[in-house]
Design a protein around this motif. Structure first.
Motif, PDB file in Angstrom:
ATOM      1  N   TYR A  59       0.798  -1.213   0.000  1.00  0.00           N
ATOM      2  CA  TYR A  59       0.000   0.000   0.000  1.00  0.00           C
ATOM      3  C   TYR A  59       0.839   1.276   0.000  1.00  0.00           C
ATOM      4  CZ  TYR A  59      -3.757  -3.218   1.310  1.00  0.00           C
ATOM      5  OH  TYR A  59      -4.662  -4.244   1.325  1.00  0.00           O
ATOM      6  N   THR A  60       2.151   1.170  -0.076  1.00  0.00           N
ATOM      7  CA  THR A  60       3.001   2.339   0.090  1.00  0.00           C
ATOM      8  C   THR A  60       2.789   3.398  -0.992  1.00  0.00           C
ATOM      9  OG1 THR A  60       4.760   1.125  -1.054  1.00  0.00           O
ATOM     10  CG2 THR A  60       4.817   1.130   1.359  1.00  0.00           C
ATOM     11  N   THR A  61       2.351   3.002  -2.182  1.00  0.00           N
ATOM     12  CA  THR A  61       2.165   3.981  -3.264  1.00  0.00           C
ATOM     13  C   THR A  61       1.060   4.976  -2.947  1.00  0.00           C
ATOM     14  OG1 THR A  61       0.682   2.449  -4.410  1.00  0.00           O
ATOM     15  CG2 THR A  61       3.008   2.403  -5.040  1.00  0.00           C
ATOM     16  N   LYS A  97       0.544   6.481  -0.138  1.00  0.00           N
ATOM     17  CA  LYS A  97       1.054   7.539   0.731  1.00  0.00           C
ATOM     18  C   LYS A  97       1.419   8.772  -0.080  1.00  0.00           C
ATOM     19  CE  LYS A  97       4.741   8.518   4.071  1.00  0.00           C
ATOM     20  NZ  LYS A  97       5.895   7.932   4.817  1.00  0.00           N
ATOM     21  N   THR A  98       2.096   8.575  -1.199  1.00  0.00           N
ATOM     22  CA  THR A  98       2.482   9.700  -2.053  1.00  0.00           C
ATOM     23  C   THR A  98       1.264  10.399  -2.635  1.00  0.00           C
ATOM     24  OG1 THR A  98       4.574   8.628  -2.623  1.00  0.00           O
ATOM     25  CG2 THR A  98       3.796  10.367  -4.093  1.00  0.00           C
ATOM     26  N   GLU A 125      -2.444  -2.678   7.854  1.00  0.00           N
ATOM     27  CA  GLU A 125      -1.282  -2.575   6.983  1.00  0.00           C
ATOM     28  C   GLU A 125      -1.318  -1.276   6.187  1.00  0.00           C
ATOM     29  OE1 GLU A 125       0.692  -4.867   3.136  1.00  0.00           O
ATOM     30  OE2 GLU A 125      -0.605  -5.998   4.496  1.00  0.00           O
ATOM     31  N   HIS A 137      -0.394   1.645   8.550  1.00  0.00           N
ATOM     32  CA  HIS A 137       1.035   1.632   8.864  1.00  0.00           C
ATOM     33  C   HIS A 137       1.879   2.043   7.665  1.00  0.00           C
ATOM     34  CE1 HIS A 137       0.134  -1.421  12.291  1.00  0.00           C
ATOM     35  NE2 HIS A 137      -0.035  -0.173  12.681  1.00  0.00           N
ATOM     36  N   SER A 138       1.372   1.805   6.457  1.00  0.00           N
ATOM     37  CA  SER A 138       2.121   2.210   5.268  1.00  0.00           C
ATOM     38  C   SER A 138       2.114   3.726   5.075  1.00  0.00           C
ATOM     39  CB  SER A 138       1.541   1.538   4.022  1.00  0.00           C
ATOM     40  OG  SER A 138       0.297   2.113   3.653  1.00  0.00           O
ATOM     41  N   SER A 150       2.262   6.001   7.629  1.00  0.00           N
ATOM     42  CA  SER A 150       3.106   6.672   8.616  1.00  0.00           C
ATOM     43  C   SER A 150       3.655   5.654   9.596  1.00  0.00           C
ATOM     44  CB  SER A 150       2.307   7.729   9.380  1.00  0.00           C
ATOM     45  OG  SER A 150       3.071   8.284  10.428  1.00  0.00           O
ATOM     46  N   ASP A 151       4.870   5.916  10.078  1.00  0.00           N
ATOM     47  CA  ASP A 151       5.460   5.070  11.117  1.00  0.00           C
ATOM     48  C   ASP A 151       4.949   5.443  12.497  1.00  0.00           C
ATOM     49  OD1 ASP A 151       6.999   3.691   9.254  1.00  0.00           O
ATOM     50  OD2 ASP A 151       8.675   5.114   9.415  1.00  0.00           O
TER      51      ASP A 151
END
Length: 241
Positions: A3-5, A7-8, A73, A76-77, A79-80
């Protein structure tokens, strides 16, 4: 993580659409939990609810159904930091009792009391709870999750947003600083999640296709409020047993 994409996209555009977070079985369980909850209209006792405030306090058994492995998940992706729930609402926008909402930013948080605290302003008291506009840093770090229990498109009240409008901070709606020509309609399939920053200008039209638009609106944050203020609905996101 997968899921990190998003975030941007959330940081740059002020919103992102994440499909297929929930399975059909998980959505059915959420719907059934809401339908079975002992919430009734105060005068008629008819269980036809178009909005439920303080959702996780009213229906605490919803929490493990909402915060699945996929959702945790996803959070969490983004932000830490240790994000927690600060607000939870349920909206049902049916064709026979729906409304139009004009463009606005979400500037108010719900707190446990009214206290004269520096940089907290524009107090309100609605539906038995205090609202206040906090410092802009708190709004900037808020993440909104809109969990879609139905397919949502332009014909049944999908949110319209003005991309990148969150980058300009708090803006008076009377200033009309945006162009409607730049709006984007956020169509989301059932089981998908829309992420949004509260300073992103957003609106929704009336339903025209006779289909429901049921959404669970959850706000997350990582900041404590200035003492003695406390988040009214603060709840940690726990691991499912």
């Amino acid at each position: 993580m997968r899921y990190t994409t998003y975030k941007t996209a959330l940081q740059e555009n002020g919103y992102a659409i994440v499909p297929e977070i929930y399975t059909d079985q998980e959505i059915s369980a959420i719907q059934k939990c809401i339908q079975n909850a002992d919430i009734a209209h105060p005068s008629t006792k008819i269980k036809t609810v178009f909005a439920i405030r303080q959702l996780l306090k009213e229906i605490p058994e919803l929490a493990p159904l909402l915060f699945t492995k996929n959702v945790k998940e996803l959070i969490h992706s983004l932000s830490d930091a240790n994000y927690f729930v600060t607000k939870a609402l349920y909206f049902d926008k049916p064709s026979d009792s729906n409304w139009f909402v004009g463009y606005h930013q979400d500037l108010s948080i719900t707190v446990d009391q009214k206290v004269d605290v520096e940089n907290y302003r524009h107090w309100t008291f609605k539906k038995g709870q205090y609202g206040v506009q906090p410092p802009v840093e708190i709004l900037n770090d808020t993440i909104t999750l809109r969990i879609h229990l139905d397919d949502t498109n332009k014909n049944n009240g999908a949110l319209k947003v003005l991309p990148k409008s969150h980058l300009n901070g708090i803006i008076s709606a009377n200033a009309n600083p945006y162009s409607i020509n730049k709006e984007h309609i956020c169509e989301v399939k059932k089981g998908g999640v829309m992420l949004m920053k509260p300073l992103t200008f957003h609106a929704s039209n009336r339903t025209t296709n006779g289909k429901q638009r049921r959404v669970i609106h959850i706000e997350l944050n990582k900041h404590p409020l200035k003492a003695p203020l406390q988040w009214l609905e603060k709840q940690q996101i726990r691991n499912n047993s």
